[in-house]
Design a protein around this motif. Structure first.
Motif, short mmCIF file in Angstrom:
data_model
loop_
_atom_site.label_atom_id
_atom_site.label_comp_id
_atom_site.label_asym_id
_atom_site.label_seq_id
_atom_site.Cartn_x
_atom_site.Cartn_y
_atom_site.Cartn_z
N PRO A 178 -7.63 22.39 6.88
CA PRO A 178 -8.43 21.76 5.83
C PRO A 178 -8.07 20.28 5.70
O PRO A 178 -6.88 19.92 5.67
CB PRO A 178 -8.04 22.54 4.57
N ALA A 179 -9.08 19.43 5.66
CA ALA A 179 -8.85 17.99 5.65
C ALA A 179 -9.58 17.34 4.49
O ALA A 179 -10.75 17.64 4.24
CB ALA A 179 -9.29 17.37 6.97
N MET A 180 -8.88 16.44 3.80
CA MET A 180 -9.47 15.70 2.69
C MET A 180 -9.47 14.20 3.03
O MET A 180 -8.42 13.56 3.07
CB MET A 180 -8.68 15.92 1.41
N PRO A 181 -10.64 13.61 3.27
CA PRO A 181 -10.70 12.16 3.43
C PRO A 181 -10.62 11.49 2.06
O PRO A 181 -11.25 11.95 1.10
CB PRO A 181 -12.06 11.92 4.08
N THR A 182 -9.86 10.42 1.97
CA THR A 182 -9.77 9.68 0.72
C THR A 182 -9.63 8.20 1.02
O THR A 182 -9.54 7.79 2.19
CB THR A 182 -8.58 10.17 -0.14
N LEU A 183 -9.62 7.39 -0.02
CA LEU A 183 -9.57 5.94 0.12
C LEU A 183 -8.16 5.48 0.50
O LEU A 183 -7.16 6.02 0.02
CB LEU A 183 -10.01 5.27 -1.18
N HIS A 184 -8.10 4.48 1.34
CA HIS A 184 -6.81 3.94 1.77
C HIS A 184 -6.18 3.17 0.62
O HIS A 184 -6.86 2.46 -0.13
CB HIS A 184 -7.02 3.00 2.97
N PRO A 185 -4.85 3.29 0.45
CA PRO A 185 -4.20 2.54 -0.64
C PRO A 185 -4.44 1.04 -0.58
O PRO A 185 -4.53 0.39 -1.63
CB PRO A 185 -2.72 2.88 -0.44
N SER A 236 0.83 -1.21 0.00
CA SER A 236 0.00 0.00 0.00
C SER A 236 0.86 1.25 0.00
O SER A 236 0.51 2.27 -0.61
CB SER A 236 -0.94 0.00 1.21
N GLY A 237 2.02 1.18 0.65
CA GLY A 237 2.94 2.32 0.64
C GLY A 237 3.54 2.57 -0.73
O GLY A 237 3.73 3.72 -1.13
N GLN A 238 3.81 1.49 -1.46
CA GLN A 238 4.35 1.64 -2.80
C GLN A 238 3.32 2.28 -3.73
O GLN A 238 3.66 3.11 -4.58
CB GLN A 238 4.77 0.27 -3.33
N LEU A 239 2.05 1.90 -3.53
CA LEU A 239 1.00 2.54 -4.33
C LEU A 239 0.87 4.02 -3.95
O LEU A 239 0.71 4.88 -4.83
CB LEU A 239 -0.33 1.82 -4.11
#
Length: 287
Positions: free
Chosen positions: A252-259, A157-160
């Protein structure tokens, strides 16, 4: 003519030979016993109480004597917590608030014994990247690779994540990465709500000390914990929120999908790409 009946003597000889071959070489009694005979019930015999032996008397005394006094209780702040309790949240707040720098915070976390996850983790996974960066990424908890290296997001997931950062002209030298939980839960299980509450003061203090211009929540666990919302990540993602810290700091915060989720659901990479483009434009606007 019918065959002659076998001689009884011959049958007895054969039976005795069978017994001898089977190892039967001794009679149990001189007289035969009819084991199917019904016998009248025997009168009950009175049982005389057996004299109590000295060893039995001593054992009985030990069983009836009061239990030994319990050992003195060690204060919770001085012992390792096998199971998290409510007091540890207050201790975590004290530990986190007493740190005036990131290095002090790391030392406080390394010495904190109030979270049982520390007992099974190999390393404290504090952070990676530049603390002076304008953007901070926060995930949920380390995995196996992160636990071994002591750095967040170094596995698949870190590589992505690295590839996504490169696509918006960023890399680890230009961002700061951390997790809500700094110790790997055993078996990569989800942290319990109490474990999350114990670790929350540390990540909140970490955010305050870094003071990023933009905060990016990687995954629903990070967003729900730090934005204090029950909404799922698919509803949260793509919409700017405001993170408010204990000291009143607003970011300011942006929620996004986990890798890791994107690796399991590649079709949603397009959604994450939109979120990262929003982050890129926000950083440019705030520069």
């Amino acid at each position: 003519m019918s065959a002659a009946a076998p001689e009884p003597f011959t049958d007895i000889q054969a039976l005795l030979a069978f017994y001898a071959e089977a190892g039967v070489d001794e009679a149990l009694d001189d007289a035969p016993v009819n084991r199917f005979e019904e016998k009248p019930p025997q009168p009950a015999q009175s049982v005389q109480p057996r004299a109590e032996q000295p060893a039995e008397r001593a054992q009985a005394q030990r069983n009836t004597s009061p239990p030994p006094a319990a050992p003195p209780v060690t204060p919770a702040s001085m012992q390792t917590a096998a199971v998290p309790d409510g007091q540890q949240v207050a201790f975590a707040r004290e530990f986190a608030a007493s740190a005036s720098t990131l290095e002090e915070l790391r030392e406080r976390m390394a010495g904190f014994e109030g979270c049982n996850l520390k007992a099974t983790a190999k390393n404290l996974v504090f952070a990676d990247g530049d603390p002076q960066a304008g953007v901070m990424f926060v995930g949920e908890a380390p995995g196996r690779d992160e636990d071994l290296e002591g750095k967040p997001f170094v596995g698949r997931s870190g590589q992505l994540l690295d590839r996504i950062l490169a696509a918006i002209e960023l890399d680890r030298s230009k961002v700061y990465i951390a997790n809500v939980i700094p110790w790997r839960p055993p078996g990569n299980r989800a942290p319990t709500p109490q474990e999350t509450e114990i670790c929350r003061p540390f990540i909140e203090r970490q955010i305050e000390l870094v003071g990023p211009k933009v905060l990016v929540h990687l995954g629903g666990a990070s967003a729900k914990t730090l934005l204090n919302t029950p909404e799922g990540i698919l509803r949260l993602r793509g919409n700017w929120r405001v993170y408010t810290g204990p000291s009143g700091i607003e970011i300011p915060a942006m929620p996004t999908l986990h890798p890791a989720y994107l690796l399991r659901t590649p079709a949603h990479k397009r959604l994450a790409w939109r979120d990262f483009l929003e982050v890129k434009m926000k950083l440019r606007a705030l520069s």
